[in-house]
Design a protein around this motif. Structure first.
Motif, PDB file in Angstrom:
ATOM      1  N   MET A 137      24.589   0.684  25.019  1.00 28.78           N
ATOM      2  CA  MET A 137      23.506   0.733  24.037  1.00 28.78           C
ATOM      3  C   MET A 137      22.204   0.234  24.647  1.00 28.78           C
ATOM      4  O   MET A 137      21.128   0.801  24.423  1.00 28.78           O
ATOM      5  CB  MET A 137      23.896  -0.135  22.838  1.00 28.78           C
ATOM      6  CG  MET A 137      22.990   0.035  21.643  1.00 28.78           C
ATOM      7  SD  MET A 137      23.082   1.721  21.007  1.00 28.78           S
ATOM      8  CE  MET A 137      21.375   2.148  20.986  1.00 28.78           C
ATOM      9  N   ARG A 138      22.294  -0.840  25.439  1.00 33.55           N
ATOM     10  CA  ARG A 138      21.080  -1.380  26.084  1.00 33.55           C
ATOM     11  C   ARG A 138      20.536  -0.368  27.099  1.00 33.55           C
ATOM     12  O   ARG A 138      19.326  -0.222  27.251  1.00 33.55           O
ATOM     13  CB  ARG A 138      21.387  -2.715  26.773  1.00 33.55           C
ATOM     14  CG  ARG A 138      21.621  -3.840  25.786  1.00 33.55           C
ATOM     15  CD  ARG A 138      21.589  -5.211  26.427  1.00 33.55           C
ATOM     16  NE  ARG A 138      21.899  -6.203  25.422  1.00 33.55           N
ATOM     17  CZ  ARG A 138      23.097  -6.723  25.205  1.00 33.55           C
ATOM     18  NH1 ARG A 138      24.133  -6.363  25.973  1.00 33.55           N
ATOM     19  NH2 ARG A 138      23.297  -7.598  24.246  1.00 33.55           N
ATOM     20  N   LEU A 141      18.768   2.169  25.176  1.00 36.34           N
ATOM     21  CA  LEU A 141      17.505   1.594  24.666  1.00 36.34           C
ATOM     22  C   LEU A 141      16.444   1.550  25.772  1.00 36.34           C
ATOM     23  O   LEU A 141      15.250   1.779  25.522  1.00 36.34           O
ATOM     24  CB  LEU A 141      17.787   0.184  24.134  1.00 36.34           C
ATOM     25  CG  LEU A 141      16.833  -0.407  23.111  1.00 36.34           C
ATOM     26  CD1 LEU A 141      16.691   0.510  21.906  1.00 36.34           C
ATOM     27  CD2 LEU A 141      17.344  -1.781  22.670  1.00 36.34           C
ATOM     28  N   LEU A 187      16.709   7.992  21.086  1.00 34.15           N
ATOM     29  CA  LEU A 187      17.935   7.190  21.195  1.00 34.15           C
ATOM     30  C   LEU A 187      19.165   8.098  21.129  1.00 34.15           C
ATOM     31  O   LEU A 187      20.138   7.914  21.876  1.00 34.15           O
ATOM     32  CB  LEU A 187      17.965   6.157  20.066  1.00 34.15           C
ATOM     33  CG  LEU A 187      19.076   5.112  20.128  1.00 34.15           C
ATOM     34  CD1 LEU A 187      18.907   4.244  21.386  1.00 34.15           C
ATOM     35  CD2 LEU A 187      19.067   4.231  18.889  1.00 34.15           C
TER      36      LEU A 187
ATOM     37  N   ALA B  41      22.250   8.043  14.785  1.00 33.87           N
ATOM     38  CA  ALA B  41      21.878   7.307  16.007  1.00 33.87           C
ATOM     39  C   ALA B  41      21.693   5.832  15.715  1.00 33.87           C
ATOM     40  O   ALA B  41      21.966   4.973  16.560  1.00 33.87           O
ATOM     41  CB  ALA B  41      20.601   7.903  16.579  1.00 33.87           C
ATOM     42  N   LEU B  48      24.818  -3.721  19.311  1.00 33.16           N
ATOM     43  CA  LEU B  48      24.067  -4.861  19.838  1.00 33.16           C
ATOM     44  C   LEU B  48      24.025  -5.941  18.771  1.00 33.16           C
ATOM     45  O   LEU B  48      23.258  -5.881  17.833  1.00 33.16           O
ATOM     46  CB  LEU B  48      22.645  -4.429  20.215  1.00 33.16           C
ATOM     47  CG  LEU B  48      22.548  -3.420  21.369  1.00 33.16           C
ATOM     48  CD1 LEU B  48      21.090  -3.050  21.608  1.00 33.16           C
ATOM     49  CD2 LEU B  48      23.156  -3.997  22.635  1.00 33.16           C
TER      50      LEU B  48
END
Lengths: 197, 378
Positions: A137-138, A141, A187, B41, B48
């Motif tokens: 995910m990072r 991002l 994203l 999404a 996180l």
């Protein structure tokens, strides 16, 4: 409870947040200790939470928040005080977080792939999967533009409204709406690419 | 037609308040596919996790560190004012928090400016003061200082003439305002006229003639002004006496200037003698001074002398005695028994012509007598 669309920052009556920050900044320029303390109280934890989303490490996130505020002091000392406190602080914190994220693989702190050799034996399989998902995910991002990252983190992770994100990024609310659309689209593309990998 | 940006924002807002995602997306059937992907999404972001809450002691420690850094930077900080920031580059002490030289110099400079401003303001205010003003003594002190600081005879003479004109102007103003006129002003006028003549005598020949011509012209103007002032002034005897004394002094100066123009060598010789002669007190009630006494006799002495003279003779008419006798005294000739006010320069026989001094003219004795003249003979 703050209604969606409202600005619910502690000092965020419409326009008042900016004014409040301006007043604080003016006092901080003279190194008024009370003003600096107020700035610290208002922003340190926010910056810590913001940075944590990027770096995923408590100590690093604290360091980023502290370094951001130290740079503010440096700017005040050198007569380079920002015009918009919140936007300036988040921009600095974002840059620091990105720097840290970029250097992590080289330092072996974080890898997109789980390092099973160095994994704590006590880690369960679920923990490893969670860590992997977080790093992916990072990585996704990190492919967004800085402004898109800010909107994603501030709105979808930290829960700020469009108005609040607008105040923090010093942008009109309409621009935030547009940014969030582009951010989610980017994203989705980034995640798709990572999932394919 | 709702665009995708607004539709997405609406769906996100509704979902945030707890509405069903499917129901929210169903409100926009044309955009359902895009909205589903975009909102989906967002789901991945939950991977996180939020940062853990920091312990209070850790926050407090960081806060103390921050404020400590702030105190350090405060000592290094330059002013937020652009000019002072630039100055900090010139004087780095500004940046180090050390006791800086600039602030000390700045404070001294500011103090000096303030003091000079106050003094300058006072002097400026005194410049237009009249003899009955508390600032008048400052005005006279400044005039004396200017005269003493001038070494060039020509400039001294010009300054003395300027100050003499100022005395006349003061008497005019007092007369118009119907305010009493002190004899001190007359004495000062006489003193300054003598200074002008004495300084002219020390100047080179062509310059001396030019200065004497100026004295003569100035004296003529002043004489007319003083005559008018006598009409405007209060009727009281002391003011009228002061004006008459001033008029006599002006007349005498005019006569001496004319004599100097007629015979420059004699004029110069007489004034040089006057300067070389020993200082003599004024034993008799003389109201005027000589070129020598101008530098030795103080105004209070002259005042006392004048008062002593005027007191017993309040109705005395100066024109009838002072000028001719003074002139004759200057020539060394015996005084006339019936002096007249219409003495001409030629008749007056200006002082410079007298190379010896019998002393009988004024009775004041010594080398000063000739110019002191003014003998108010009973």
């Amino acid at each position: 409870m703050c209604n969606a669309g409202d600005c619910c920052l502690p000092t965020c009556a419409p326009g008042a947040n900016v004014n409040q920050d301006e007043i604080l900044l003016n006092r901080a320029r003279a190194f008024d200790e009370h003003a600096l303390g107020e700035i610290y109280d208002a922003y340190f934890e926010r910056l810590y939470h913001y940075a944590y989303r990027f770096v995923g490490d408590v100590d690093s996130a604290q360091d980023i928040a502290a370094e951001t505020l130290r740079r503010l002091l440096e700017g005040l000392r050198d007569g380079r005080a920002p015009n918009h406190l919140g936007a300036w602080l988040y921009r600095v914190a974002h840059n620091l977080a990105m720097d840290q994220h970029r250097h992590r693989p080289a330092e072996g702190i974080v890898s997109l792939e789980p390092d099973l050799d160095q994994a704590d034996e006590a880690d369960t399989e679920a923990d490893s999967e969670q860590r992997l998902a977080q790093e992916k995910m990072r990585a996704a991002l990190a492919q967004l533009t800085p402004e898109q990252q800010n909107v994603v983190v501030l709105k979808f992770m930290e829960g700020y409204s469009n108005a609040e994100v607008g105040v923090l990024m010093n942008k009109p609310e309409g621009a935030i709406k547009s940014l969030q659309h582009r951010a989610l689209a980017a994203l989705k593309r980034a995640l798709t690419g990572l999932l394919v990998l | 037609m709702v665009n995708l940006i607004d539709a997405l924002d609406d769906v996100l807002a509704r979902v945030a308040t707890g509405e069903s995602r499917a129901a929210c997306i169903a409100r926009y059937p044309d955009l359902a596919v895009e909205l589903t992907e975009l909102v989906g999404a967002q789901d991945h972001l939950s991977a996180l996790a939020a940062a853990p809450v920091l312990p209070a002691d850790a926050l407090a420690a960081r806060r103390r560190q921050f404020l400590s850094t702030a105190r350090t930077y405060k000592r290094q900080a330059v002013s937020t004012h652009p000019f002072q920031r630039r100055m900090a580059w010139v004087w780095p002490a500004q940046r180090t928090g050390q006791p800086a030289l600039l602030p000390v110099l700045a404070r001294v400079a500011i103090a000096l400016v303030l003091v000079l401003s106050v003094v300058g303001g006072t002097v400026a205010a005194a410049r237009s003061s009249l003899p009955d003003s508390p600032l008048y003594s400052i005005k006279l002190t400044v005039e004396d200082a200017r005269l003493n600081l001038t070494s060039d005879p020509s400039q001294q003479a010009t300054l003395a003439m300027t100050f003499a004109s100022e005395r006349t102007h003061e008497m005019e103003r007092l007369a118009i305002a119907n305010r009493p006129i002190s004899t001190l002003v007359s004495l000062r006028l006489q003193n300054q006229l003598d200074s002008a003549l004495s300084a002219a005598a020390r100047a080179p020949e062509p310059e001396m003639l030019r200065l004497l011509d100026q004295v003569r012209s100035m004296a003529q103007i002043q004489e007319r002004a003083l005559t008018q002032a006598q009409l405007d002034a209060p009727r009281e005897a002391s003011s009228q006496d002061a004006l008459r004394l001033a008029e006599q002094a002006v007349t005498l100066a005019q006569q001496r200037a004319e004599a100097g123009l007629a015979d420059p060598d004699a004029f110069r010789h007489q004034y040089r003698r006057g300067q070389d002669a020993p200082v003599q007190p004024t034993p008799l009630p003389e109201a005027t001074t000589t070129p020598q006494s101008q530098t030795s006799t103080t105004v209070p002495q002259l005042t006392a002398t004048l008062e002593a003279t005027l007191a017993p003779q309040p109705s005395h008419t100066p024109q009838a005695s002072v000028t001719p006798q003074r002139s004759q005294a200057g020539t060394g000739q015996p005084p006339t028994s019936a002096p007249g006010p219409q003495t001409t320069p030629g008749q007056a026989g200006p002082g410079p012509q007298a190379t010896d001094r019998p002393g009988g003219g004024s009775g004041s004795g010594g080398g000063t007598g000739g110019n002191n003249g003014g003998g108010r003979r009973p």
